[in-house]
Design a protein around this motif. Sequence first.
Motif, PDB file in Angstrom:
ATOM      1  N   LYS A 159      -4.860  -7.545  -4.328  1.00  0.00           N
ATOM      2  CA  LYS A 159      -5.770  -8.375  -5.111  1.00  0.00           C
ATOM      3  C   LYS A 159      -4.966  -9.367  -5.958  1.00  0.00           C
ATOM      4  O   LYS A 159      -3.960  -9.009  -6.579  1.00  0.00           O
ATOM      5  CB  LYS A 159      -6.634  -7.495  -6.015  1.00  0.00           C
ATOM      6  N   ASN A 211       0.823  -1.217   0.000  1.00  0.00           N
ATOM      7  CA  ASN A 211       0.000   0.000   0.000  1.00  0.00           C
ATOM      8  C   ASN A 211       0.856   1.266   0.000  1.00  0.00           C
ATOM      9  O   ASN A 211       0.360   2.352  -0.302  1.00  0.00           O
ATOM     10  CB  ASN A 211      -0.909   0.034   1.238  1.00  0.00           C
ATOM     11  N   ASP A 247      -2.252  -4.648  -8.984  1.00  0.00           N
ATOM     12  CA  ASP A 247      -3.223  -3.611  -9.348  1.00  0.00           C
ATOM     13  C   ASP A 247      -2.958  -2.407  -8.441  1.00  0.00           C
ATOM     14  O   ASP A 247      -3.125  -2.500  -7.218  1.00  0.00           O
ATOM     15  CB  ASP A 247      -4.644  -4.150  -9.140  1.00  0.00           C
ATOM     16  N   LYS A 248      -2.520  -1.280  -9.011  1.00  0.00           N
ATOM     17  CA  LYS A 248      -2.147  -0.114  -8.217  1.00  0.00           C
ATOM     18  C   LYS A 248      -3.272   0.353  -7.300  1.00  0.00           C
ATOM     19  O   LYS A 248      -3.023   0.833  -6.194  1.00  0.00           O
ATOM     20  CB  LYS A 248      -1.724   1.043  -9.134  1.00  0.00           C
ATOM     21  N   SER A 249      -4.513   0.208  -7.746  1.00  0.00           N
ATOM     22  CA  SER A 249      -5.654   0.657  -6.940  1.00  0.00           C
ATOM     23  C   SER A 249      -6.028  -0.345  -5.846  1.00  0.00           C
ATOM     24  O   SER A 249      -6.701  -0.006  -4.877  1.00  0.00           O
ATOM     25  CB  SER A 249      -6.864   0.923  -7.839  1.00  0.00           C
ATOM     26  N   ASN A 250      -5.557  -1.601  -5.994  1.00  0.00           N
ATOM     27  CA  ASN A 250      -5.857  -2.649  -5.022  1.00  0.00           C
ATOM     28  C   ASN A 250      -4.686  -3.637  -4.998  1.00  0.00           C
ATOM     29  O   ASN A 250      -4.772  -4.744  -5.526  1.00  0.00           O
ATOM     30  CB  ASN A 250      -7.157  -3.359  -5.395  1.00  0.00           C
ATOM     31  N   PRO A 251      -3.565  -3.227  -4.392  1.00  0.00           N
ATOM     32  CA  PRO A 251      -2.314  -3.987  -4.497  1.00  0.00           C
ATOM     33  C   PRO A 251      -2.383  -5.432  -4.001  1.00  0.00           C
ATOM     34  O   PRO A 251      -1.582  -6.260  -4.425  1.00  0.00           O
ATOM     35  CB  PRO A 251      -1.334  -3.179  -3.644  1.00  0.00           C
ATOM     36  N   ASN A 308       4.698   3.965  -4.364  1.00  0.00           N
ATOM     37  CA  ASN A 308       4.283   4.868  -5.443  1.00  0.00           C
ATOM     38  C   ASN A 308       4.699   4.184  -6.739  1.00  0.00           C
ATOM     39  O   ASN A 308       5.867   4.215  -7.129  1.00  0.00           O
ATOM     40  CB  ASN A 308       4.960   6.235  -5.300  1.00  0.00           C
ATOM     41  N   TYR A 309       3.747   3.519  -7.364  1.00  0.00           N
ATOM     42  CA  TYR A 309       4.059   2.667  -8.508  1.00  0.00           C
ATOM     43  C   TYR A 309       4.491   3.474  -9.732  1.00  0.00           C
ATOM     44  O   TYR A 309       5.206   2.957 -10.595  1.00  0.00           O
ATOM     45  CB  TYR A 309       2.856   1.779  -8.837  1.00  0.00           C
ATOM     46  N   ASP A 310       4.083   4.725  -9.828  1.00  0.00           N
ATOM     47  CA  ASP A 310       4.484   5.568 -10.957  1.00  0.00           C
ATOM     48  C   ASP A 310       5.927   6.044 -10.810  1.00  0.00           C
ATOM     49  O   ASP A 310       6.676   6.108 -11.780  1.00  0.00           O
ATOM     50  CB  ASP A 310       3.543   6.776 -11.078  1.00  0.00           C
TER      51      ASP A 310
END
Length: 653
Positions: A370, A337, A364-368, A340-342
């Motif tokens: 998952k 969580n 998944d950046k919005s739900n790591p 910063n994936y970018d």
Amino acid sequence: MKTVESELKYLKLLAKQYPSISKASTEIINLEAILNLPKGTEHFITDIHGEYEPFVHVLKNGSGVIKRKIEELFSSTMRESEKKALATLVYYPEQKLDLIIKEEENIDDFYRINIYRLIELCKYASSKYTRSKVRKLLPEDFRYIIEELLHENIDSHHKQNYYKSIVESIIETDRSKEFIIAISKVIQKLVVDRLHILGDIYDRGPRPDIVMDTLMDYHSVDIQWGNHDILWMGAASGEKTCIANALRISARYANLDIIEDIYGINLLPLATFAMEIYKDDSCDSFIPKISDQDVSTKEKSLIAKMHKAISIIQFKLEGEIISRRPEFEMKHRLLLNNINYDEGTINIKGKNYKLKDSYFPTIDKSNPYKFTKEEESVIEKLVSSFKNSEKLQKHVSFLFSKGSIYLTANSNLLIHGCVPLNQDSSFMKMKIQGIEYKGKELMDKMESVAREGYFFKENTTQKQFGMDMMWYLWTGKCSSLFGKDDMTTFERYFIVDKEAHKENKNPYFKLREDEKMCEKIFEEFNLDTKDAHIINGHVPVESKNGESPIKANGKILVIDGGFSKAYQKKTGIAGYTLIYNSYSLQLVSHNPFTSAEEAIVNESDILSTTEIVEHKDKRKTVRDTDAGKKLQEEVNDLKMLLLAYKKGLIKEI
């Protein structure tokens, strides 16, 4: 206070076993004699980590006990070369005899000389045991013969021909090889009454399965679980996070063959998944640590991809447990969580770090946390393979039957890692299922819950919580097996800055130099503060830097000296073991072991140094042991039974 009248109901039951004054009296005489025998030798080994060859050798030589007995018995009658040859014969009778048979011109003379020597050595080793105990250790094929030879006096004029005829018959009937093998193995058993394994049989080294098979064949053993053992126990129960951790460590040390070839666990789904997802990724941070292995570049690349794939799966699985179990207090470890994936950075404890690997195709950046469908499929197949591995289940079942988180044995507290403490030396507390535990009670509760995780029925809340607890015992701050605040696995793979890698040890490891703290622990575990010791491993002792394994003025003995080759650069030696006999407590440090072949062919033993930690002027007897206390209770009960017979409260049959 017990009286004959108050215990009459129990005494009537005891009378069924000893139905007369004569039988009860005979048993009292027998038990009293046993209580006055010397205490048996205990052998302590820890942190084997799959290094089966040095482990098996140390087991065979009893950490030098056999060599010392040969020296004591034959010091003035045998040359040094003959003593070495005899010791090697005892350690490796099958292999050594195969070589000797090829080389020896007069094999019958060799057999004759060595049979007599082995009989004398066996007599010497068995002298502090009862005949019945020795009889139980004898192989069925040679039980009568060995028993006759052990209890006959070779110097007796009346029995010389009888004794000689037995030996000559063994040679004439071509049974010498089998006899020497049998009596050598009896000697190995006799020199050690009980073996204590203080954890970490698994991980890093090549063949923990051989270690487990050896322990399962050993005559008397107990095991105090290490954090690496509980990890495999959790994996065998089907706990997904433990499975992922066990696979990750095996990949890290290029030791996946133990998973696939020995335990029959299918790694094809993981390999196929890893090759597909990370086909264009070099996975540099996941190149396995390989020593003394010939692994091709292609194989190394595949292992690295599998290593990264299972690591990411592991981090996601850990997130599930952490979220499910707020009582574990591990929310700060939800690191996915914090990425910063970018930008390819992560924030840990308020500090930003650059990631050295920011390729996360399954996150998944919005739900790591998952899982992808492919990851879920891989996990389910691995769970099925681990739960259906017959050999693994057999080994783990043995760990549960012979093992525990701690053991108190003959005034010693045996633990793998630590007794979890706070900075002020108070016992660390943890709430489990709404109830707060600390000290001995906490360790007892954790063990009980872990057993439920393995033995309870599928899809029950008890089994799920027990499996989660096994993972916590691997990595949680209140775990006596782990003994640190955090396990920084993610940081070591993805962050260059070593500050982020730091794992703070439990305060126990600093406080253990304090004798008063030790006495507090002894009281917690109901041990005599004057005679007790804490014996543990887990944290390698850096001998080459002058660190002593003897802490708190001899109250604590840390015997992890680097059985695992991965630690030997750090420790400077190849392991400590401990011998506790009727006179003394002896710490044995071992130099690196070359190989069993070298030991057999060149008759080379592990170079070991023995230090007497504690010596008693008065020899300890069975009466002074835990087993002796139980025998004394039996004697007291039998004396009450005698009194009941004499008073006429119970009639003889």
